[in-house]
Design an enzyme around this catalytic site. Structure first.
Site, PDB file in Angstrom:
ATOM      1  N   ARG A 184      23.599  80.342  11.744  1.00 29.22           N
ATOM      2  CA  ARG A 184      22.744  79.114  11.844  1.00 29.22           C
ATOM      3  C   ARG A 184      23.635  78.035  10.699  1.00 29.22           C
ATOM      4  NH1 ARG A 184      16.955  78.708  12.564  1.00 29.22           N
ATOM      5  NH2 ARG A 184      16.784  77.306  10.877  1.00 29.22           N
ATOM      6  N   TRP A 207      21.275  75.560   3.659  1.00 29.26           N
ATOM      7  CA  TRP A 207      22.071  74.497   3.900  1.00 29.26           C
ATOM      8  C   TRP A 207      21.801  73.330   3.292  1.00 29.26           C
ATOM      9  CZ3 TRP A 207      22.152  69.946   7.062  1.00 29.26           C
ATOM     10  CH2 TRP A 207      23.492  69.677   7.977  1.00 29.26           C
ATOM     11  N   ASN A 263      12.103  76.571   4.104  1.00 29.16           N
ATOM     12  CA  ASN A 263      13.030  75.876   5.307  1.00 29.16           C
ATOM     13  C   ASN A 263      12.306  74.657   5.435  1.00 29.16           C
ATOM     14  OD1 ASN A 263      14.774  78.090   5.567  1.00 29.16           O
ATOM     15  ND2 ASN A 263      14.081  78.255   7.655  1.00 29.16           N
ATOM     16  N   GLY A 264      13.223  73.509   5.716  1.00 25.25           N
ATOM     17  CA  GLY A 264      12.383  72.189   5.878  1.00 25.25           C
ATOM     18  C   GLY A 264      12.686  71.271   4.881  1.00 25.25           C
ATOM     19  N   GLU A 317      30.788  66.390  27.612  1.00 26.81           N
ATOM     20  CA  GLU A 317      30.355  67.758  26.875  1.00 26.81           C
ATOM     21  C   GLU A 317      32.022  68.529  26.569  1.00 26.81           C
ATOM     22  OE1 GLU A 317      28.303  69.174  25.657  1.00 26.81           O
ATOM     23  OE2 GLU A 317      28.713  71.355  25.814  1.00 26.81           O
ATOM     24  N   LYS A 345      32.663  69.577  22.621  1.00 22.76           N
ATOM     25  CA  LYS A 345      33.090  71.229  22.270  1.00 22.76           C
ATOM     26  C   LYS A 345      34.345  71.125  21.559  1.00 22.76           C
ATOM     27  CE  LYS A 345      30.314  72.825  22.902  1.00 22.76           C
ATOM     28  NZ  LYS A 345      28.829  72.731  23.276  1.00 22.76           N
ATOM     29  N   GLU A 395      33.948  69.985  18.017  1.00 19.88           N
ATOM     30  CA  GLU A 395      33.081  70.684  17.094  1.00 19.88           C
ATOM     31  C   GLU A 395      33.860  71.929  16.657  1.00 19.88           C
ATOM     32  OE1 GLU A 395      29.880  71.793  20.328  1.00 19.88           O
ATOM     33  OE2 GLU A 395      29.224  71.892  18.194  1.00 19.88           O
ATOM     34  N   HIS A 422      39.541  49.131  29.778  1.00 15.77           N
ATOM     35  CA  HIS A 422      38.846  48.174  29.334  1.00 15.77           C
ATOM     36  C   HIS A 422      39.150  48.351  27.700  1.00 15.77           C
ATOM     37  CE1 HIS A 422      37.090  46.609  33.007  1.00 15.77           C
ATOM     38  NE2 HIS A 422      36.819  47.659  33.223  1.00 15.77           N
ATOM     39  N   LYS A 445      23.359  75.491  13.515  1.00 14.04           N
ATOM     40  CA  LYS A 445      22.917  76.144  14.882  1.00 14.04           C
ATOM     41  C   LYS A 445      21.848  75.202  15.360  1.00 14.04           C
ATOM     42  CE  LYS A 445      23.084  77.927  18.877  1.00 14.04           C
ATOM     43  NZ  LYS A 445      23.907  77.478  19.822  1.00 14.04           N
TER      44      LYS A 445
HETATM   45  C1  F6R Z   1      26.978  71.370  20.592  1.00 13.76           C
HETATM   46  C2  F6R Z   1      25.430  71.888  20.304  1.00 13.76           C
HETATM   47  C3  F6R Z   1      24.549  70.907  19.705  1.00 13.76           C
HETATM   48  C4  F6R Z   1      23.187  71.089  20.077  1.00 13.76           C
HETATM   49  C5  F6R Z   1      22.081  70.085  19.610  1.00 13.76           C
HETATM   50  C6  F6R Z   1      20.921  70.274  20.125  1.00 13.76           C
HETATM   51  O1  F6R Z   1      27.583  72.659  20.834  1.00 13.76           O
HETATM   52  O2  F6R Z   1      25.272  72.956  20.160  1.00 13.76           O
HETATM   53  O3  F6R Z   1      25.157  69.417  20.145  1.00 13.76           O
HETATM   54  O4  F6R Z   1      23.305  70.907  21.555  1.00 13.76           O
HETATM   55  O5  F6R Z   1      22.010  70.098  18.371  1.00 13.76           O
HETATM   56  O6  F6R Z   1      20.273  71.514  19.779  1.00 13.76           O
HETATM   57  P1  F6R Z   1      19.058  72.032  20.661  1.00 13.76           P
HETATM   58  O7  F6R Z   1      19.537  72.385  21.910  1.00 13.76           O
HETATM   59  O8  F6R Z   1      18.870  73.447  19.839  1.00 13.76           O
HETATM   60  O9  F6R Z   1      17.994  71.060  20.457  1.00 13.76           O
END
Ligand code: F6R
Length: 606
Positions: free
Chosen positions: A27, A74, A100-101, A482, A486, A489, A505, A601
């Site tokens: 996470r 985090w 958490n939160g 996408e 990828k 990140e 453009h 995550k």
């Molecule tokens: C990129 C990635 C993020 C998630 C985004 C939404 O690889 O994983 O861009 O797609 O944070 O997360 P969820 O789908 O859990 O709402």
């Protein structure tokens, strides 16, 4: 984002807590801590850094308690350091809390408590919680009541575990807008913010709802609303296999998850297409309902939003309903035109993304019918929505989403086809043909994954690049987006995705000798146009990498062939080489693929 683990039972808590924290590492976190309770004495060990460092510290102590709470932090309020990490205590060291939160009104509470003589050690919002609980405990000497009164004062989101030195056989947990589950096993209760942390101990879970509290002792669990009214809960059983959260011989979770797409797509299709009419678990739309819908919103964040973009045009073509795809973080603040004729679809792998949940609440309050797509059983988003349906991708551990994305695209396509079937906007023959194409996907994914030597070779050639462009037109454009996300990140290479026609453009000014440009070319109708765009960058010296299912006559530096499929579904196949390319570039650079810097995550804060 932060992770929570807890245990109350007959076994030593420490190994269970450390094991759970290890499983939550994916996470993303910067510090970790543990607190145990033994003979009315609370111990606490916490440190900045990885769970392995915490384990070394814990190994030197003799913590034998069978009750404990643990956390990976985090940083949001205050830098990552030992003092700011959890657990936090109240001034009298009576209560130990992990959270958490985000507590939005923590400055008000802090001021109130300071006016009442309390002092604070950390910069966190969390530290107000144990002190507030203690404040109420001093008044009424009732642990449960003190937690419930404190929760009533908290504005924001929280999932908390609380243990108290006055009660050697008790833990109290509570939640609002941040998940918490309780696993039941013969030896006791296992608590976690995410099921994978405790999946190896049990498959039977209670899922705590917002504004609920659970009081756990060695042999009993009681659920309450925040006002302490008792609540009855049903046990839920999860079908995920514990081995799904191990690497099973792969170097990284991300690679394993890329290869798992064969099964995750098969599982997501399930039995939905087996009969002559498409059937969806949980969704039963009528022709009257769909005919009344004049707009579909698809709202999500990041990769999940790209899944929405990959089906927008298909939904429109199949159902003749305009579709708008929006980022949840924008949608929730822009007063979107939503009413009771809107179908609003929210996609979230984790089902816990704060912006997506808030966007859903907004659409619901404006009268839309809300449909949630999530990969996690019982996740918050499924509880908020009018209707929900699951992707069956299995647990996704790597931070970069791969198998959840393709499962989302497949499921959205099936939903679009299902709506068209009800609306009778396409013929039964056409439905049959499209069903066959969807059913062929697992085999074609297997083919796409068979020989990846070309991708590995390209990664070796371009991993030192400073910038990379991704180009695509039509259905290939969201895939370019996408692929670019990828790459960014996990490799930290700057990259941008452009619709091919947009290049001239502005962005073409950046192209110079050996600039890598990745073109996705799967739509026969747009092929010539896309090739012209690639030609424009070749003339300026770019190195070109083409992902295609077409027979190309022109010369490019590299051509990665993918299996042929109906253009509607090509995003599910064309993204695979891009996922692999990002993976192998990250490996060439020696980076931590599964846990990229600064990312989490599950993004449970806005
Ligand atoms: C990129 C990635 C993020 C998630 C985004 C939404 O690889 O994983 O861009 O797609 O944070 O997360 P969820 O789908 O859990 O709402």
């Amino acid at each position: 984002m932060c992770g929570i683990v807890g245990y109350i039972g007959t076994k030593r808590a420490v190994p269970i807590l450390l094991d759970g924290l290890k499983k939550l590492e994916y996470r993303g976190y910067d510090s970790a801590g543990i607190s145990t309770l033994e003979n009315n004495s609370l111990s606490c060990i916490k440190e900045k850094g990885r769970v392995d460092q915490l384990k070394n510290l814990v190994d030197n102590e003799n913590l034998n308690g069978t009750i404990g709470i643990a956390h990976t932090r985090w940083a949001t309020h205050g830098k990552p350091n030992k003092i700011n990490s959890h657990p936090h205590f109240d001034n009298s060291k009576r209560f130990s809390v992990v959270h958490n939160g985000i507590i939005e009104n923590y400055t008000d509470i802090k001021k109130f408590l300071m006016d009442n003589g309390y002092q604070f050690l950390s910069e966190t919002d969390t530290e107000v919680i144990p002190n507030l609980i203690n404040y109420y405990y001093e008044i009424n000497h009732d642990f449960l009541k003190a937690v419930s009164l404190a929760c009533n004062d908290l504005i924001g989101s929280y999932a908390i575990e609380v243990i108290c030195s006055n009660f050697s056989n008790k833990m109290i947990i509570a939640k609002k807008d941040s998940p918490l589950v309780i696993g039941i096993a013969d030896d006791g209760y296992y608590i976690a913010s995410d099921i994978p942390a405790i999946l190896s101990y049990t498959k039977n879970f209670y899922i705590l709802e917002d504004n609920e509290i659970a009081e756990l002792t060695l042999n009993e669990i009681k659920f309450y609303k925040n006002n302490l009214e008792l609540v009855h809960k049903e046990l839920e059983t999860i079908t995920w296999d514990a081995s799904a959260i191990e690497k099973n011989g792969y170097d990284d979770f991300m690679l394993k998850e890329i290869y798992e797409q064969v099964t995750s797509i098969r599982e997501t299709i399930g039995c939905k297409l087996n009969k002559s009419l498409i059937e969806l678990d949980n969704i039963q739309f009528t022709k009257d309902f769909l005919s009344n819908i004049n707009k579909i919103f698809i709202v999500a964040c990041g990769t999940a939003m790209h899944a929405g973009l990959a089906v927008k045009s298909i939904f429109e073509k199949l159902c003749y309903i305009p579709v708008e795809v929006d980022m949840a973080s924008e949608f929730r603040y822009r007063n979107p035109l939503v009413d009771n004729k809107t179908l609003a679809i929210f996609i979230s792998q984790s089902g816990e993304t704060a912006d997506t949940i808030q966007a859903l609440k907004l659409a619901k309050s404006k009268g839309a019918t809300t449909l949630a797509i999530s990969n996690v059983i019982g996740s918050s988003i499924t509880r908020e929505a009018d209707i929900y349906i699951y992707t069956h991708a299995g647990p996704e551990i790597a931070v970069a989403s791969t198998k959840a994305y393709t499962a989302q695209v497949v499921l959205l396509n099936i939903i679009a086809l299902y709506c068209a079937q009800i609306l009778e906007t396409i013929s039964l023959d056409e439905i049959e043909l499209l069903k066959k194409e969807i059913l062929s996907l697992p085999t074609k994914i297997e083919l796409a994954l068979k020989d990846i030597s070309m991708v590995q070779n390209i990664a070796k050639k371009i991993y030192n690049a400073k910038d990379i462009f991704f180009l695509g037109r039509g259905i290939d454009y969201p895939v370019a987006m996408e692929g670019s996300l990828k790459l960014k990140e996990i490799s930290y290479i700057h990259s941008e995705a452009y619709a091919g026609g947009e290049l001239k453009h502005g962005p073409i000014a950046l192209i110079e000798k050996d600039f890598p440009v990745i073109g996705i070319l799967t739509d026969e109708k747009l092929l010539e146009k896309s090739i012209s765009n690639i030609q424009e960058v070749i003339s300026r010296g770019a190195k070109t990498i083409i992902v295609t299912n077409q027979e190309l006559k022109k010369d490019f530096d590299y051509v990665i062939k993918i299996p042929n499929i109906h253009p509607y579904f090509s995003p599910i196949l064309s993204v695979i080489p891009l996922q692999l390319l990002a993976y192998y570039i990250s490996k060439e650079k020696g980076l931590d693929v599964d846990k990229p810097r600064n990312l989490a995550k599950s993004v449970t804060v806005e």
